[in-house]
Each structure stands twice: as C-alpha cells, then as structure tokens.
Design an enzyme around this catalytic site. Structure first.
Site, mmCIF file in Angstrom:
data_model
loop_
_atom_site.group_PDB
_atom_site.id
_atom_site.type_symbol
_atom_site.label_atom_id
_atom_site.label_comp_id
_atom_site.label_asym_id
_atom_site.label_seq_id
_atom_site.Cartn_x
_atom_site.Cartn_y
_atom_site.Cartn_z
ATOM 1 N N HIS A 193 -0.600 3.247 3.135
ATOM 2 C CA HIS A 193 0.032 3.359 2.504
ATOM 3 C C HIS A 193 0.307 3.906 1.134
ATOM 4 C CE1 HIS A 193 0.282 -0.727 -0.079
ATOM 5 N NE2 HIS A 193 -0.019 -1.253 1.452
ATOM 6 N N CYS A 211 -4.284 -4.122 3.808
ATOM 7 C CA CYS A 211 -4.036 -2.414 4.236
ATOM 8 C C CYS A 211 -5.198 -1.393 3.165
ATOM 9 C CB CYS A 211 -2.499 -2.068 3.042
ATOM 10 S SG CYS A 211 -1.222 -3.270 4.591
#
Length: 265
Positions: A193, A211
C-alpha cells in the site's frame, strides 16, 4: 424426499467469469463441515483448456481447494463443476444443488519483494517491468517470506495494529489509519500500500509493521497493474508465511504434501 439438513456452497473463488493471475487457486467453501470428504471431492471436476497437472486439497472441513502443480499457463480457460445435489456428505447432510463456474487465467505477472534490497520488482511475461523502492517490516514485525497472492484491492483501507495481533490501543507502536491504494496479500494484515509517511525510508530502511510501503506514484502504478491472483514473492526476511497466516496459503505447501491433502487416491 426433502432432507432435514443440506450442505450448500457458501462461496467460490475465483468468481464466475473472472480473469485472475497465474497463482490463484480454486476455493470452494461450504456452509457446514464435510465429514465424508471423498464423497464430495469425487463430484467436483476441474476442466482446463490446456493440460494442467493439479490436485485438490482440503484446507479445512469447510474448504476444498485445487491448485496446479506450477503456476497456471496464461490464457488457460478453467471450468469447475460441483455436482453435489443429493450427495451425502456425512452426518445427515445432503448436497443442496449443483454449481458450475468458470474463469480465465490472465497475463503472466509476478512481483518479487526483497526485504534486504528494499525493492519490489515487477515482472510481466518474464521480463522485468519496473523496480520500485519499498520499505518492509521492521525487525520486530518482519514481512513474512514466501509466496503471497494478491486477492483484494481497496482504494482506502482502515488499518489497526490490534486486528492482526499487533500493539493494542495505548501500547507503543499502535496505529489506526486510513491508508490509500491497498492490495491485500495475506489475511494476517499484510498489504502492499501507499504510505506517504515512509517515503524517505523506502529503498533504504524497513520501518513498517509488516506491510510493503510504496510512494504515492509507485503505489498507484502497482495498484492499477496488479491482477487478483498475481503472486507476490517475498524473500530475505526472518519469518516464513505459513498456512496459519493467510487465506491463500496453497503455495506455502510443498507439492507432494499438497497432494496428500486430497481425500482420493
């Protein structure tokens, strides 16, 4: 005769008519546990437009998967026929209906994330397309190594650290943020992301909670490029991706072991 209890298909993946990446397994999830796995598996057929070696595997009593031995060949047309009407699945449960769906395998796309080089390299049709500077999980929260599969896209995704077992509210490292252009790659909180706050670290240091962080421009490119079912292989970290960590963990299981998860010889 109307059965007192029925077994129904709660969900399928891919969905009917979908085009997916080369790593997408077939998943059929039932609304109740299956005790006679062989009876159910015997009535599910996978047909491919090109010869494809593959196998079923019961991921749980409620979920039957099928994956090819190696990644799908691009352009393959796949049909799944679950002829379950009237099939006794055990414990007095009888199949409620037949169900069929089909999908297409799209172009060959792969992403390879190197935790130590701080890069996410994109490949298309066997050629390197672009290398993106990235930041991965810090030492205490390493991004897990292994073959992940992209399977959700969110223009905006609310992320809280306590939803995946990370720091709770009031603890050091807790976060509750709405982050843009998020692609889920496992069910244990790992996404690729955009994170504008970590741009200075991308390509240099690992500062996330697990992430894969990209800049706004690179994150937008990845978000628009990636197909659901594309493999995202992470290398170089200290913690493996396992079957406990994700909804699509088929590629973490060695092939011979995967075949042993079938209820049929």
């Amino acid at each position: 005769v109307e059965p007192e209890q029925t077994l129904e298909i709660a969900s399928i993946r891919p969905t009917d008519g979908q085009t997916v990446g080369i790593a997408m397994p077939i998943s059929i999830t039932f609304d109740a546990p299956v005790t006679d796995r062989a009876a159910v598996e015997r009535r599910v057929a996978v047909t491919t437009s090109v010869p494809t070696e593959g196998s079923f595997r019961w991921m749980s009593d409620e979920q039957l998967n099928w994956r090819p031995k190696d990644y799908w060949r691009p352009g393959t047309q796949v049909s799944v026929d679950a002829r379950l009407f009237g099939v006794h699945s055990g414990e007095g449960l009888f199949g409620a209906e037949d169900r069929s769906f089909s999908f297409t395998v799209g172009r060959d796309q792969r992403a390879r994330g190197d935790v130590n080089a701080h890069t996410l390299v994109l490949y298309q049709d066997g050629q390197e397309l672009r290398s993106l500077p990235a930041s991965y999980g810090r030492d205490i929260y390493p991004t897990q190594y292994g073959v992940h599969v992209a399977f959700e896209k969110h223009e905006i995704k609310r992320m809280r650290s306590d939803t995946w077992g990370g720091p709770g509210e009031g603890q050091p490292g807790f976060y509750d943020q709405n982050l843009p252009l998020a692609v889920r790659i496992s069910n244990n909180g790992e996404f690729v992301h955009v994170n504008p706050d970590s741009v200075s670290a991308q390509g240099r240091r690992n500062v996330s909670h697990g992430c894969v962080n990209l800049s706004p421009a690179n994150g937008e490119f990845f978000y628009n490029w990636v197909q659901m079912g594309d493999p995202v292989e992470i290398v170089g970290s200290s913690r493996p991706l396992t079957t406990r960590d994700g909804d699509i963990a088929d590629w973490t299981i060695p092939w011979e072991e995967y075949r042993q998860g079938s209820a049929l010889p």
